[in-house]
Design an enzyme around this catalytic site. Sequence first.
Site, PDB file in Angstrom:
ATOM      1  N   THR A  13       0.846  -1.189   0.000  1.00 15.54           N
ATOM      2  CA  THR A  13       0.000   0.000   0.000  1.00 15.54           C
ATOM      3  C   THR A  13       0.881   1.239   0.000  1.00 15.54           C
ATOM      4  O   THR A  13       2.022   1.209   0.459  1.00 15.54           O
ATOM      5  CB  THR A  13      -0.933   0.022   1.229  1.00 15.54           C
ATOM      6  OG1 THR A  13      -0.148  -0.067   2.404  1.00 15.54           O
ATOM      7  CG2 THR A  13      -1.920  -1.130   1.184  1.00 15.54           C
ATOM      8  N   CYS A  14       0.339   2.314  -0.551  1.00 18.87           N
ATOM      9  CA  CYS A  14       1.084   3.568  -0.608  1.00 18.87           C
ATOM     10  C   CYS A  14       1.338   4.055   0.808  1.00 18.87           C
ATOM     11  O   CYS A  14       0.476   3.876   1.665  1.00 18.87           O
ATOM     12  CB  CYS A  14       0.322   4.600  -1.436  1.00 18.87           C
ATOM     13  SG  CYS A  14       0.497   4.226  -3.202  1.00 18.87           S
ATOM     14  N   PRO A  15       2.502   4.617   1.069  1.00 19.83           N
ATOM     15  CA  PRO A  15       3.478   5.119   0.096  1.00 19.83           C
ATOM     16  C   PRO A  15       4.558   4.125  -0.333  1.00 19.83           C
ATOM     17  O   PRO A  15       5.485   4.514  -1.031  1.00 19.83           O
ATOM     18  CB  PRO A  15       4.119   6.277   0.848  1.00 19.83           C
ATOM     19  CG  PRO A  15       4.179   5.805   2.262  1.00 19.83           C
ATOM     20  CD  PRO A  15       2.895   4.999   2.446  1.00 19.83           C
ATOM     21  N   ASP A  40      -2.450  -1.167  -5.390  1.00 20.67           N
ATOM     22  CA  ASP A  40      -3.135  -0.159  -4.580  1.00 20.67           C
ATOM     23  C   ASP A  40      -3.803   0.869  -5.499  1.00 20.67           C
ATOM     24  O   ASP A  40      -3.114   1.564  -6.239  1.00 20.67           O
ATOM     25  CB  ASP A  40      -2.125   0.530  -3.657  1.00 20.67           C
ATOM     26  CG  ASP A  40      -2.785   1.493  -2.680  1.00 20.67           C
ATOM     27  OD1 ASP A  40      -3.972   1.844  -2.864  1.00 20.67           O
ATOM     28  OD2 ASP A  40      -2.114   1.909  -1.723  1.00 20.67           O
ATOM     29  N   ASP A  46      -1.029   8.827  -6.856  1.00 19.89           N
ATOM     30  CA  ASP A  46       0.295   8.998  -6.247  1.00 19.89           C
ATOM     31  C   ASP A  46       1.415   9.018  -7.283  1.00 19.89           C
ATOM     32  O   ASP A  46       2.324   9.835  -7.196  1.00 19.89           O
ATOM     33  CB  ASP A  46       0.556   7.901  -5.218  1.00 19.89           C
ATOM     34  CG  ASP A  46      -0.354   8.015  -4.007  1.00 19.89           C
ATOM     35  OD1 ASP A  46      -0.979   9.077  -3.814  1.00 19.89           O
ATOM     36  OD2 ASP A  46      -0.446   7.032  -3.248  1.00 19.89           O
TER      37      ASP A  46
END
Length: 77
Positions: A13-15, A40, A46
Amino acid sequence: MSSETTLDARGLTCPLPILRAKKALKTLADGAVLTVLATDPSSVRDFATFCRQTGNELLETAEDAEGVFRYRIRKVD
């Protein structure tokens, strides 16, 4: 001819996909292409923001039938 490198960030998952892409780009020569695979959904926004802020070129954003996003980024120094 520029080189191509693939970074598998599926399941992260981000970041984390962005952080790993940033680290990978540091090792590449100017003009090289990094392909990032991510799952994600927020990575779409992003990676667009990341490329705009860093000056790297987002060549392609695609999503396959399994929900895997593919980003092709050209390193620009």
